[in-house]
Write a protein that holds these residues in place. Structure first.
Motif, short mmCIF file in Angstrom:
data_model
loop_
_atom_site.label_atom_id
_atom_site.label_comp_id
_atom_site.label_asym_id
_atom_site.label_seq_id
_atom_site.Cartn_x
_atom_site.Cartn_y
_atom_site.Cartn_z
N ALA A 73 0.83 -1.20 0.00
CA ALA A 73 0.00 0.00 0.00
C ALA A 73 0.87 1.25 0.00
CB ALA A 73 -0.92 0.00 1.21
N ASP A 74 0.42 2.27 -0.72
CA ASP A 74 1.14 3.54 -0.78
C ASP A 74 1.13 4.21 0.58
OD1 ASP A 74 0.92 6.74 -1.37
OD2 ASP A 74 2.23 5.72 -2.81
N ALA A 75 2.28 4.74 0.99
CA ALA A 75 2.40 5.33 2.33
C ALA A 75 1.42 6.47 2.54
CB ALA A 75 3.83 5.82 2.55
N ALA A 76 1.12 7.23 1.48
CA ALA A 76 0.22 8.37 1.61
C ALA A 76 -1.25 7.94 1.68
CB ALA A 76 0.43 9.33 0.44
N ASN A 77 -1.54 6.71 1.24
CA ASN A 77 -2.94 6.26 1.20
C ASN A 77 -3.17 4.99 2.01
OD1 ASN A 77 -3.63 8.34 -0.72
ND2 ASN A 77 -2.65 7.09 -2.31
N ARG A 78 -2.35 4.76 3.03
CA ARG A 78 -2.46 3.52 3.79
C ARG A 78 -3.83 3.40 4.45
NH1 ARG A 78 2.14 0.59 4.77
NH2 ARG A 78 1.23 -0.30 6.67
N ARG A 79 -4.36 4.51 4.95
CA ARG A 79 -5.67 4.45 5.61
C ARG A 79 -6.75 4.06 4.61
NH1 ARG A 79 -7.48 6.46 10.38
NH2 ARG A 79 -5.50 7.54 10.69
N GLU A 80 -6.69 4.64 3.39
CA GLU A 80 -7.71 4.34 2.39
C GLU A 80 -7.60 2.91 1.88
OE1 GLU A 80 -5.89 7.00 2.52
OE2 GLU A 80 -7.37 8.58 2.91
N GLU A 81 -6.38 2.34 1.88
CA GLU A 81 -6.18 1.00 1.33
C GLU A 81 -6.32 -0.09 2.39
OE1 GLU A 81 -2.93 0.45 -1.39
OE2 GLU A 81 -2.75 2.60 -1.73
N THR A 82 -6.58 0.28 3.63
CA THR A 82 -6.78 -0.71 4.68
C THR A 82 -8.12 -1.41 4.48
OG1 THR A 82 -5.44 0.52 6.28
CG2 THR A 82 -7.03 -1.06 7.17
N VAL A 83 -8.10 -2.74 4.57
CA VAL A 83 -9.31 -3.54 4.39
C VAL A 83 -9.53 -4.36 5.66
CG1 VAL A 83 -9.05 -3.64 1.89
CG2 VAL A 83 -7.99 -5.40 3.31
N THR A 84 -10.60 -5.14 5.66
CA THR A 84 -10.93 -5.99 6.79
C THR A 84 -10.75 -7.45 6.40
OG1 THR A 84 -12.51 -4.40 7.69
CG2 THR A 84 -12.73 -6.67 8.41
N VAL A 85 -10.08 -8.22 7.26
CA VAL A 85 -9.93 -9.66 7.05
C VAL A 85 -10.44 -10.39 8.28
CG1 VAL A 85 -7.96 -9.41 5.50
CG2 VAL A 85 -7.57 -9.67 7.95
N ARG A 86 -10.75 -11.67 8.11
CA ARG A 86 -11.25 -12.49 9.21
C ARG A 86 -10.14 -13.38 9.73
NH1 ARG A 86 -16.25 -11.74 11.42
NH2 ARG A 86 -16.77 -13.96 11.43
N VAL A 87 -9.95 -13.40 11.04
CA VAL A 87 -8.99 -14.28 11.68
C VAL A 87 -9.72 -15.18 12.67
CG1 VAL A 87 -7.07 -12.67 11.39
CG2 VAL A 87 -8.41 -12.62 13.50
N ARG A 88 -9.14 -16.36 12.92
CA ARG A 88 -9.72 -17.30 13.88
C ARG A 88 -8.61 -17.87 14.75
NH1 ARG A 88 -13.14 -21.67 10.66
NH2 ARG A 88 -11.30 -21.61 9.30
N ALA A 89 -8.93 -18.11 16.00
CA ALA A 89 -7.98 -18.71 16.92
C ALA A 89 -7.93 -20.22 16.69
CB ALA A 89 -8.36 -18.41 18.36
#
Length: 232
Positions: A50-66
């Motif tokens: 992800a571009d350093a200037a747009n890291r917030r915009e390029e952040t997505v959500t992923v699912r994790v499990r224990a």
């Protein structure tokens, strides 16, 4: 006959007694474990490219499990698990990494995809699967039986198509299919591998590149040039 009969009885008694001593108590049955994956939860994930200037915009959500063995959490995982046999499966580890720079006061915990794990449901053993030229950013493994097909990054550079087998020391098949690193590469870097059962073979291609098909014979694979199907 009678003398032989009475001489045999003490001998059998001695043999039975010594057998009981050498055997001792019956061995306890091996302990079985309960291996489970917990419910999923959503966490933020920022791709490393992800571009350093747009890291917030390029952040997505992923699912994790224990991942639990009995009642103890052993790892965090992400993505779907793949059953290799009736007692073992593979699943990808999720890493929680401290992204704090030197001089910053507060910790910055971020999630990143990690290596693949082989989990034994009976013994509870967890081991890292060694995949040649595997790269957490580039590689998206597609499993069939105990084989994994994915794009990787070669030791001398270059984007490579890889077929690997669990427990193997080196790739079953490997072919360079592009250059790496690339300034403006496609996301994902490669299309998902496509497996076929009979005859067993797999087709892989870099996004926007030509397809390559590997025929897997036993623990060896042969590249079938020009038999790639859809190239777009």
């Amino acid at each position: 006959m009678q003398t032989f009969h009475w001489a045999l009885v003490p001998l059998l008694f001695v043999l039975n007694a010594s057998y009981g001593v050498s055997q001792g108590k019956p061995a306890a049955p091996p302990r079985t474990h309960a291996v489970t994956l917990g419910p999923g939860k959503s966490v933020p994930f920022t791709p490393p490219e992800a571009d350093a200037a747009n890291r917030r915009e390029e952040t997505v959500t992923v699912r994790v499990r224990a991942l639990f063995v009995d009642t103890r959490q052993r790892e965090w995982t992400m993505g779907e698990a793949h059953d290799v046999t009736d007692r073992s499966f593979v699943v990808r580890r999720a890493l929680r990494i401290n992204d704090r720079l030197p001089g910053e006061a507060a910790d910055r915990w971020v999630w990143q995809p990690g290596p693949w794990l082989l989990v034994d449901r009976v013994t509870g053993r967890i081991a890292v699967v060694r995949l040649p030229d595997f790269d957490p950013v580039v590689s998206d493994v597609v499993w069939f039986r105990d084989f994994g097909a994915y794009c990787g990054v070669g030791g001398r550079g270059g984007l490579v198509a890889v077929v690997a087998q669990i427990g193997g020391r080196k790739a079953v098949a490997q072919k360079q299919i592009g250059s790496w690193p690339q300034a403006n590469h496609f996301i994902p870097v490669c299309k998902a591998a496509v497996w076929e059962r009979g005859p067993m073979r797999v087709t892989m291609q870099a996004t926007g590149g030509e397809a390559s098909t590997f025929a897997v014979v036993g623990t060896a694979a042969i590249v079938e040039e020009g038999d790639g199907g859809d190239e777009n």
